[in-house]
Motif scaffolding. Structure first.
Motif, mmCIF file in Angstrom:
data_model
loop_
_atom_site.group_PDB
_atom_site.id
_atom_site.type_symbol
_atom_site.label_atom_id
_atom_site.label_comp_id
_atom_site.label_asym_id
_atom_site.label_seq_id
_atom_site.Cartn_x
_atom_site.Cartn_y
_atom_site.Cartn_z
ATOM 1 N N TYR A 18 0.854 -1.181 0.000
ATOM 2 C CA TYR A 18 0.000 0.000 0.000
ATOM 3 C C TYR A 18 0.895 1.238 0.000
ATOM 4 O O TYR A 18 1.885 1.299 0.745
ATOM 5 N N GLU A 19 0.552 2.230 -0.851
ATOM 6 C CA GLU A 19 1.342 3.453 -0.953
ATOM 7 C C GLU A 19 0.491 4.646 -0.524
ATOM 8 O O GLU A 19 -0.646 4.804 -0.974
ATOM 9 N N PHE A 20 1.060 5.474 0.337
ATOM 10 C CA PHE A 20 0.350 6.653 0.829
ATOM 11 C C PHE A 20 1.188 7.895 0.549
ATOM 12 O O PHE A 20 2.406 7.919 0.796
ATOM 13 N N THR A 21 0.543 8.927 -0.008
ATOM 14 C CA THR A 21 1.194 10.207 -0.281
ATOM 15 C C THR A 21 0.272 11.332 0.170
ATOM 16 O O THR A 21 -0.846 11.087 0.626
ATOM 17 N N TYR A 22 0.736 12.554 -0.001
ATOM 18 C CA TYR A 22 -0.107 13.715 0.270
ATOM 19 C C TYR A 22 -1.260 13.722 -0.724
ATOM 20 O O TYR A 22 -1.044 13.413 -1.900
ATOM 21 N N PRO A 23 -2.508 13.973 -0.384
ATOM 22 C CA PRO A 23 -2.949 14.473 0.935
ATOM 23 C C PRO A 23 -3.376 13.378 1.915
ATOM 24 O O PRO A 23 -3.999 13.687 2.928
ATOM 25 N N GLU A 24 -3.073 12.095 1.583
ATOM 26 C CA GLU A 24 -3.404 11.052 2.551
ATOM 27 C C GLU A 24 -2.546 11.173 3.799
ATOM 28 O O GLU A 24 -2.933 10.722 4.870
ATOM 29 N N ILE A 25 -1.392 11.785 3.614
ATOM 30 C CA ILE A 25 -0.521 12.073 4.750
ATOM 31 C C ILE A 25 -0.617 13.567 5.046
ATOM 32 O O ILE A 25 -0.429 14.400 4.152
ATOM 33 N N GLY A 26 -0.943 13.883 6.237
ATOM 34 C CA GLY A 26 -1.033 15.275 6.651
ATOM 35 C C GLY A 26 0.031 15.582 7.692
ATOM 36 O O GLY A 26 0.863 14.740 8.035
ATOM 37 N N TYR A 27 0.002 16.815 8.173
ATOM 38 C CA TYR A 27 0.964 17.179 9.217
ATOM 39 C C TYR A 27 0.343 18.228 10.131
ATOM 40 O O TYR A 27 -0.601 18.924 9.780
ATOM 41 N N SER A 28 0.891 18.317 11.297
ATOM 42 C CA SER A 28 0.566 19.392 12.244
ATOM 43 C C SER A 28 1.886 20.016 12.682
ATOM 44 O O SER A 28 2.941 19.374 12.592
ATOM 45 N N SER A 29 1.822 21.296 13.092
ATOM 46 C CA SER A 29 3.072 21.980 13.450
ATOM 47 C C SER A 29 2.801 23.072 14.481
ATOM 48 O O SER A 29 1.647 23.414 14.749
ATOM 49 N N ASP A 30 3.879 23.598 14.986
ATOM 50 C CA ASP A 30 3.777 24.740 15.897
ATOM 51 C C ASP A 30 4.165 26.029 15.180
ATOM 52 O O ASP A 30 4.716 26.961 15.786
ATOM 53 N N LEU A 31 3.871 26.079 13.867
ATOM 54 C CA LEU A 31 4.263 27.243 13.055
ATOM 55 C C LEU A 31 3.674 28.529 13.611
ATOM 56 O O LEU A 31 4.366 29.562 13.683
ATOM 57 N N ALA A 32 2.409 28.521 13.978
ATOM 58 C CA ALA A 32 1.778 29.751 14.489
ATOM 59 C C ALA A 32 2.508 30.264 15.717
ATOM 60 O O ALA A 32 2.762 31.477 15.850
ATOM 61 N N GLU A 33 2.875 29.370 16.618
ATOM 62 C CA GLU A 33 3.586 29.792 17.826
ATOM 63 C C GLU A 33 4.973 30.336 17.501
ATOM 64 O O GLU A 33 5.442 31.323 18.099
ATOM 65 N N VAL A 34 5.646 29.693 16.534
ATOM 66 C CA VAL A 34 6.989 30.157 16.151
ATOM 67 C C VAL A 34 6.931 31.537 15.522
ATOM 68 O O VAL A 34 7.744 32.426 15.823
ATOM 69 N N LEU A 35 5.970 31.752 14.597
ATOM 70 C CA LEU A 35 5.856 33.067 13.952
ATOM 71 C C LEU A 35 5.523 34.156 14.973
ATOM 72 O O LEU A 35 5.979 35.302 14.853
ATOM 73 N N LYS A 36 4.723 33.798 15.964
ATOM 74 C CA LYS A 36 4.419 34.774 17.021
ATOM 75 C C LYS A 36 5.653 35.104 17.833
ATOM 76 O O LYS A 36 5.908 36.269 18.168
ATOM 77 N N ALA A 37 6.453 34.067 18.134
ATOM 78 C CA ALA A 37 7.679 34.309 18.906
ATOM 79 C C ALA A 37 8.660 35.162 18.117
ATOM 80 O O ALA A 37 9.366 36.020 18.681
ATOM 81 N N ALA A 38 8.704 34.951 16.778
ATOM 82 C CA ALA A 38 9.628 35.723 15.939
ATOM 83 C C ALA A 38 9.247 37.190 15.873
ATOM 84 O O ALA A 38 10.082 38.047 15.565
ATOM 85 N N ARG A 39 7.979 37.520 16.106
ATOM 86 C CA ARG A 39 7.562 38.928 16.147
ATOM 87 C C ARG A 39 8.129 39.625 17.363
ATOM 88 O O ARG A 39 8.482 40.803 17.316
#
Length: 435
Positions: A90-111
């Motif tokens: 079985y082969e899985f690629t995007y968008p069957e594979i998703g992701y989550s991140s702390d990007l919002a928190e990082v961008l806020k810290a960079a401000r």
């Protein structure tokens, strides 16, 4: 006398100069407020720093987030997850594979503070439980137990249907392996398959249906009625299943030796002599069953010797039956069912016992302890000389059953002692007999 008009004091009385002055002040105030508001809502732009190597200077947070998320999607589109399950891939690629991140928190810290930031991302399989559960369901097979049918055929008493064990994929382990792969380097995942044997295998069924014994006696094919009676008794016994603890009764199984039950008239032993009787020959069937039962380790609960020796078996191993007083009985104490098969040929009857083999084999031994001479023969007058009844010695004998395990004798047991009456000869003489 001339009188002047009084001055107007309300709004309507204001002069044009004053009115335009107030408008000018109001306009100036609004302009100041607009300039101040414009400065307040102007979008924030980073003054420096990086996030995952992206230079933030001059970018708004929204623009930085858009650029980074587009980059993450491009990276994810280049990744593949392979799952191998029971030979299928079985082969899985995007968008069957998703992701989550702390990007919002990082961008806020960079401000708040310039610096070089790294975003933490976690990849996951969308609808993980449903997707992996489907893979497991496709492979899962329930166990099917082997089956057996007792045919009652002497040469092939059992027909077996093969079973199959259960096999399935360990869902929890597959879930752990997929998550570990997505969290590391997207390495291929091989699903762990689990096998479980069927509840009842053919080998188990065969073990409980091993051949325990067989015994054969022979007869003359010329005596048609006797052969018929032997074959009929064998037919009635064939296919018997004796449950553990159950007692077998020859009379109960074969039934009355009557013409209505299918038996014919043939010689029987009655009060020390051979006479015609319905069911003659059935005792050879009971004797054959008796010896097979002994060799199978059955517990003999009733047996009777003939009053005269019989020629189809050794002394102390015959089993006489009659419809009124004498029966052959034995009990199954093996712990499992016992299966009995019989067959007749043109000159023999064979009986076989099948069941759980406990590793003990039995051998019979007949020992003649004493011979009994017949009385002087009887002579009768007739047209010619001939033997009407052959004389036969009587004897005292003992029967022994020797048990073997692994080819070595472990016990010898005397099972019976019998006395067979001598047969007085009878001859016919043609001359006149003087009293």
């Amino acid at each position: 006398m001339i009188v002047s008009a009084p001055a107007h004091t309300g709004k309507k009385g204001e002069t044009g100069m004053k009115r335009w002055g107030k408008i000018s002040v109001l306009f100036a105030l609004c302009a100041a407020l607009w300039l101040a508001g414009s400065a307040f809502v102007a979008p924030f732009r980073y003054r420096g720093g990086t996030v995952d190597g992206l230079e933030l200077k001059g970018l708004t947070p929204a623009a930085a987030e858009r650029v980074l998320r587009e980059r993450y999607v491009r990276e994810l589109q280049g990744k593949k997850l392979f799952v191998e399950a029971a030979g299928d891939e079985y082969e899985f690629t995007y968008p069957e594979i998703g992701y989550s991140s702390d990007l919002a928190e990082v961008l806020k810290a960079a401000r708040d503070k310039k610096g070089d930031y790294i975003v933490s991302r976690r990849f996951f399989l969308l609808r993980e439980e449903e997707t992996l559960g489907g893979i497991c369901e496709n492979y899962a097979r329930r166990a099917v137990s082997a089956r057996v049918r007792f045919t009652g055929d002497y040469d092939k008493p059992f027909e077996y249907t093969e079973g199959s064990g259960a096999h399935f994929i360990d869902f929890e382990q597959l879930q752990k392996d997929v998550r570990r792969s997505l969290e590391t380097n997207f390495s291929a995942v091989v699903a762990k398959t689990v096998y479980a044997p069927e509840a009842c295998r053919r080998a188990d069924l065969e073990k409980e249906r091993a051949k325990l014994s067989s015994f054969t006696t022979c007869f003359s094919p010329d005596k048609t009625a006797r052969v018929h009676n032997i074959a009929l008794a064998a037919e009635k016994i064939n296919g018997c299943i004796l449950a553990d603890g159950e007692e077998f009764s020859f009379n109960g199984r074969v039934g009355a030796r009557t013409e209505s039950n299918g038996f014919l008239s043939a010689p029987i032993i009655l009060e020390g002599d051979f006479v015609e009787g319905v069911g003659g020959g059935v005792c050879q069937a009971s004797t054959t069953v008796y010896n097979a039962a002994l060799l199978a380790g059955m517990e003999i609960t009733e047996q009777h010797p003939h009053s005269l020796r019989v020629g189809y078996v050794e002394p102390s191993f015959d089993a006489m039956v009659s419809g009124k007083t004498c029966d052959l009985k034995f009990r199954n104490t093996s712990g499992k069912d016992i299966y009995i098969v019989c067959k007749t040929t043109g000159n023999s009857i064979s009986v076989g016992f099948y069941g759980l083999d406990n590793g003990v084999k039995y051998v019979r031994k007949s020992v003649v302890k004493e011979e009994i001479l017949p009385p002087e023969q009887e002579v009768v007058a007739g047209d010619e000389d001939k033997v009407l009844r052959a004389e036969k010695k009587g004897l005292v004998s003992e029967g022994y059953l020797i048990a073997y395990r692994d080819g070595k004798p472990v016990s010898t047991r005397k099972i019976r002692r019998d006395k067979y009456t001598a047969v007085r000869g009878k001859v016919q003489k043609s001359e006149k007999i003087v009293a």
